[in-house]
Each structure stands twice: as C-alpha cells, then as structure tokens.
Design a protein around this motif. Structure first.
Motif, PDB file in Angstrom:
ATOM      1  N   SER A  55       0.840  -1.195   0.000  1.00 18.12           N
ATOM      2  CA  SER A  55       0.000   0.000   0.000  1.00 18.12           C
ATOM      3  C   SER A  55       0.877   1.248   0.000  1.00 18.12           C
ATOM      4  N   GLY A  56       0.443   2.266  -0.747  1.00 21.22           N
ATOM      5  CA  GLY A  56       1.163   3.531  -0.760  1.00 21.22           C
ATOM      6  C   GLY A  56       2.305   3.618  -1.740  1.00 21.22           C
ATOM      7  N   CYS A  57       2.430   2.616  -2.638  1.00 18.17           N
ATOM      8  CA  CYS A  57       3.556   2.653  -3.577  1.00 18.17           C
ATOM      9  C   CYS A  57       3.168   3.253  -4.933  1.00 18.17           C
ATOM     10  N   GLY A  58       1.919   3.710  -5.074  1.00 16.62           N
ATOM     11  CA  GLY A  58       1.532   4.435  -6.282  1.00 16.62           C
ATOM     12  C   GLY A  58       0.785   3.638  -7.328  1.00 16.62           C
ATOM     13  N   LYS A  59       0.393   2.406  -7.016  1.00 19.94           N
ATOM     14  CA  LYS A  59      -0.284   1.568  -8.021  1.00 19.94           C
ATOM     15  C   LYS A  59      -1.605   2.177  -8.484  1.00 19.94           C
ATOM     16  N   SER A  60      -2.454   2.559  -7.512  1.00 16.97           N
ATOM     17  CA  SER A  60      -3.765   3.106  -7.878  1.00 16.97           C
ATOM     18  C   SER A  60      -3.625   4.463  -8.551  1.00 16.97           C
ATOM     19  N   THR A  61      -2.649   5.256  -8.112  1.00 16.75           N
ATOM     20  CA  THR A  61      -2.391   6.533  -8.785  1.00 16.75           C
ATOM     21  C   THR A  61      -1.995   6.288 -10.231  1.00 16.75           C
ATOM     22  N   TYR A  62      -1.113   5.331 -10.448  1.00 21.77           N
ATOM     23  CA  TYR A  62      -0.699   4.997 -11.812  1.00 21.77           C
ATOM     24  C   TYR A  62      -1.904   4.582 -12.652  1.00 21.77           C
ATOM     25  N   LEU A  63      -2.769   3.749 -12.077  1.00 25.00           N
ATOM     26  CA  LEU A  63      -3.945   3.284 -12.809  1.00 25.00           C
ATOM     27  C   LEU A  63      -4.832   4.464 -13.216  1.00 25.00           C
ATOM     28  N   PHE A 236       5.903  -5.020 -10.354  1.00 23.17           N
ATOM     29  CA  PHE A 236       6.040  -4.861  -8.905  1.00 23.17           C
ATOM     30  C   PHE A 236       6.477  -3.436  -8.608  1.00 23.17           C
ATOM     31  N   PHE A 237       5.604  -2.692  -7.917  1.00 21.92           N
ATOM     32  CA  PHE A 237       5.873  -1.317  -7.522  1.00 21.92           C
ATOM     33  C   PHE A 237       6.389  -1.301  -6.081  1.00 21.92           C
ATOM     34  N   LEU A 238       7.268  -0.341  -5.793  1.00 21.79           N
ATOM     35  CA  LEU A 238       7.786  -0.198  -4.431  1.00 21.79           C
ATOM     36  C   LEU A 238       8.107   1.263  -4.170  1.00 21.79           C
ATOM     37  N   ALA A 239       7.863   1.698  -2.921  1.00 19.17           N
ATOM     38  CA  ALA A 239       8.198   3.059  -2.493  1.00 19.17           C
ATOM     39  C   ALA A 239       8.676   2.979  -1.053  1.00 19.17           C
ATOM     40  N   HIS A 241       9.527   5.805   2.570  1.00 15.47           N
ATOM     41  CA  HIS A 241       9.071   7.075   3.137  1.00 15.47           C
ATOM     42  C   HIS A 241       9.738   8.284   2.494  1.00 15.47           C
ATOM     43  N   ASP A 242      10.916   8.094   1.894  1.00 15.83           N
ATOM     44  CA  ASP A 242      11.627   9.234   1.307  1.00 15.83           C
ATOM     45  C   ASP A 242      11.833   9.117  -0.199  1.00 15.83           C
ATOM     46  N   THR A 243      11.268   8.074  -0.824  1.00 14.18           N
ATOM     47  CA  THR A 243      11.383   7.935  -2.274  1.00 14.18           C
ATOM     48  C   THR A 243      10.023   7.601  -2.867  1.00 14.18           C
ATOM     49  N   PRO A 244       9.713   8.139  -4.057  1.00 15.31           N
ATOM     50  CA  PRO A 244       8.410   7.870  -4.683  1.00 15.31           C
ATOM     51  C   PRO A 244       8.334   6.454  -5.237  1.00 15.31           C
ATOM     52  N   GLY A 245       7.124   6.045  -5.598  1.00  8.05           N
ATOM     53  CA  GLY A 245       6.918   4.722  -6.155  1.00  8.05           C
ATOM     54  C   GLY A 245       7.597   4.552  -7.498  1.00  8.05           C
ATOM     55  N   LYS A 246       8.155   3.390  -7.701  1.00  8.65           N
ATOM     56  CA  LYS A 246       8.765   3.067  -8.989  1.00  8.65           C
ATOM     57  C   LYS A 246       8.601   1.571  -9.241  1.00  8.65           C
ATOM     58  N   VAL A 247       8.827   1.165 -10.478  1.00 10.42           N
ATOM     59  CA  VAL A 247       8.730  -0.246 -10.825  1.00 10.42           C
ATOM     60  C   VAL A 247      10.071  -0.914 -10.569  1.00 10.42           C
ATOM     61  N   VAL A 248      10.073  -1.886  -9.661  1.00 11.79           N
ATOM     62  CA  VAL A 248      11.270  -2.647  -9.337  1.00 11.79           C
ATOM     63  C   VAL A 248      11.491  -3.761 -10.350  1.00 11.79           C
ATOM     64  N   GLU A 249      10.372  -4.388 -10.774  1.00  6.71           N
ATOM     65  CA  GLU A 249      10.487  -5.504 -11.703  1.00  6.71           C
ATOM     66  C   GLU A 249       9.215  -5.620 -12.533  1.00  6.71           C
ATOM     67  N   PHE A 250       9.403  -5.958 -13.810  1.00 10.93           N
ATOM     68  CA  PHE A 250       8.277  -6.146 -14.718  1.00 10.93           C
ATOM     69  C   PHE A 250       8.618  -7.262 -15.685  1.00 10.93           C
ATOM     70  N   GLY A 251       7.671  -8.178 -15.873  1.00 12.43           N
ATOM     71  CA  GLY A 251       7.918  -9.266 -16.802  1.00 12.43           C
ATOM     72  C   GLY A 251       6.782 -10.245 -16.807  1.00 12.43           C
ATOM     73  N   PRO A 252       6.950 -11.386 -17.479  1.00 14.45           N
ATOM     74  CA  PRO A 252       5.921 -12.421 -17.456  1.00 14.45           C
ATOM     75  C   PRO A 252       5.604 -12.821 -16.021  1.00 14.45           C
ATOM     76  N   THR A 253       4.327 -13.023 -15.740  1.00 13.60           N
ATOM     77  CA  THR A 253       3.900 -13.288 -14.367  1.00 13.60           C
ATOM     78  C   THR A 253       4.599 -14.500 -13.769  1.00 13.60           C
ATOM     79  N   GLN A 254       4.711 -15.573 -14.528  1.00 13.29           N
ATOM     80  CA  GLN A 254       5.341 -16.776 -14.008  1.00 13.29           C
ATOM     81  C   GLN A 254       6.785 -16.505 -13.590  1.00 13.29           C
TER      82      GLN A 254
END
Length: 274
Positions: A55-63, A236-239, A241-254
C-alpha cells in the motif's frame, strides 16, 4: 445453452485490432509530494497486466493516470507520456471524456446506481460517455455486455429490477458490464475483488479470463494468488518514506513469481514483507 456457451457464442473475439497501452518516463505529484518516478511500462494488447506492491507505492495513482482521472485532483501534476495505440492521451486538445470512453475503469467497491434498473445501469455507461444509439442497438449492447461480464444468465429475467438489489459480487460484474457497454479498448480494475467473498471473487476472475484476448486489462491487486491466476504480465511497484513509487520488476507473471530477478520482488511475492 450454458453461460460458457453464451460467452463463446456471443462474446467471441472482435475482428477489430486490439489496442495496447504504454507509459514512458511517467512521474506524478500531489502538490510538492512526488508519488511516482519515471515509470515505463508496456501493457500488451489483449493481455492482463497485474500491478502489485505494498500500500502507498503508487499503483492506484498509476492506474488513474491511464484514463486521466489523476487530473481530477486539483493539486495533481504529471510528467511523461501515456500512449494509447501510439497516441498520447494527454495531448493538447484531446478530451478526457473521449479517453475514458476508450479506457474504462472498475473501482474497488461496486458503485452501481442503486435505484436504477439493471438494464439502465448498463446503458448508463453509454450516456456517461455521450454515446447515442438506437434502442435496438442499446438492447444489443446491454445484453452483450452482461454476457461478457458473466451476469446475463443470472439477471436476464429481471432486467428492470434495481441494480442495488443484486449481491456484492453481482454488483461488481454489473459495473464491469457498464464499462464494457461503450466497447472500450482497455479496462482498468482497481482491486475489484477486495470487498467480495471468495465465491464472488472467483466469478469476477472468471470474467477477467473470458475478457482476456478481447481487450487489454490492467488490474491492481494485493492478492498475490489472484495476480498469478489472472495475469500474463506483472509489475512490482515499491516506495519508501523518502522515495516515490517506482517499478522494481516487470515481466511475465510466471517469471516474476517463480524466478524474480530482484531480491525485493522475491521477498514481497513470498510474503516476507508488505
């Protein structure tokens, strides 16, 4: 005829070309608070892309940025591009209503118009998008949308009953049907099952499976098992307390779940934090 047969017969994949969605170096702010940092993702046509993370990593904002709902907040700011079929949805002169007709949204909690009939709830999607059609065409769109949403068999004998009388899971599928009535290219889903019981969740997931290949779907979910079941790609989004949300990893779900490249992704999908 069974519901599955109805889906196969009436909701067969369209002949029209499927449309993808892409963001390039997308950053977002609320006032001076930066919530997303240079997110670049490609959501392939006809696939389901899951957005996961704490929660709070920016997923819903991105959507919400994807169909221009972000700008409805007065303090919201944006940098970067959102490309729908190669065209920037934030280009000067492009109407937000036109974007939202092509990029539909299903929210966390079902939000049908409770006093409005099931039929009128679905048809209201057309009205909200400013689309005028003849009654015969409207009837066809209502039926087809309910079939695609996996609800037709359950409600076809009571289309004039209030939408608010449906169960929670049925209401969520009604909202999906309302979004589908305008025949969007993309459907965004913001934790669509978080307020539902397991049986209703299964039905919504079955609906997502039926829609895959007919339009592009982006879903935010905190349920790792759900992300693994319904999506073909995962971000996978991650943030902190002092850095904004960013994508750590993206790829095929498996791959993201079974062989993640980043240790933080492995820790999250295996429940070691978040």
């Amino acid at each position: 005829m069974t519901q599955m047969e109805e889906l196969t017969t009436v909701a067969s994949p369209p002949a029209t070309r499927l449309v993808g969605l892409e963001t390039r170096d997308l950053s977002a702010w609320f006032g001076d608070h930066k919530v997303l940092d240079r997110v670049s993702l490609t959501m392939a046509p006809g696939e389901v892309t899951a957005l996961i993370g704490p929660s709070g990593c920016g997923k819903s904002t991105y959507l919400r940025i994807l169909n221009r709902m972000h700008e409805m907040v007065k303090t919201a700011k944006l940098a970067g591009q959102v490309l729908l079929d190669g065209g920037d949805v934030y280009a000067p002169g492009r109407r937000p209503a036109d974007v939202r007709a092509r990029v539909g949204m299903v929210f966390q909690r079902p939000n049908p118009f409770p006093a409005m009939s099931i039929y009128d709830n679905v048809a209201s999607g057309l009205k909200l998008a400013g689309i005028k059609v003849a009654k015969a065409r409207r009837d066809e769109l209502v039926e087809t949308s309910l079939i695609k949403a996996g609800l037709w068999t359950e409600v076809r004998s009571r289309l004039r009953s209030p939408g608010g009388a449906l169960s929670g899971g049925q209401q969520q599928r009604l909202c999906i049907a309302r979004s589908l009535a305008v025949e969007p290219d993309v459907l965004l889903m913001d934790e669509p099952c978080s307020a539902l019981d397991p049986t209703s969740t299964r039905r919504v997931e079955e609906t997502i499976a039926e829609l895959r290949g007919r339009l592009t779907i982006v879903i935010v979910t905190h349920n790792m098992q759900q992300a693994a079941r319904v999506s073909q790609k995962c971000a996978f989004f991650l943030a902190s307390h002092d850095t904004p949300g960013k994508v750590v990893e993206f790829g095929p779900t498996q791959q993201v779940f079974e062989d993640p490249r980043d240790a933080r992704t492995a820790d999250y999908v295996h429940g070691r934090f978040g």
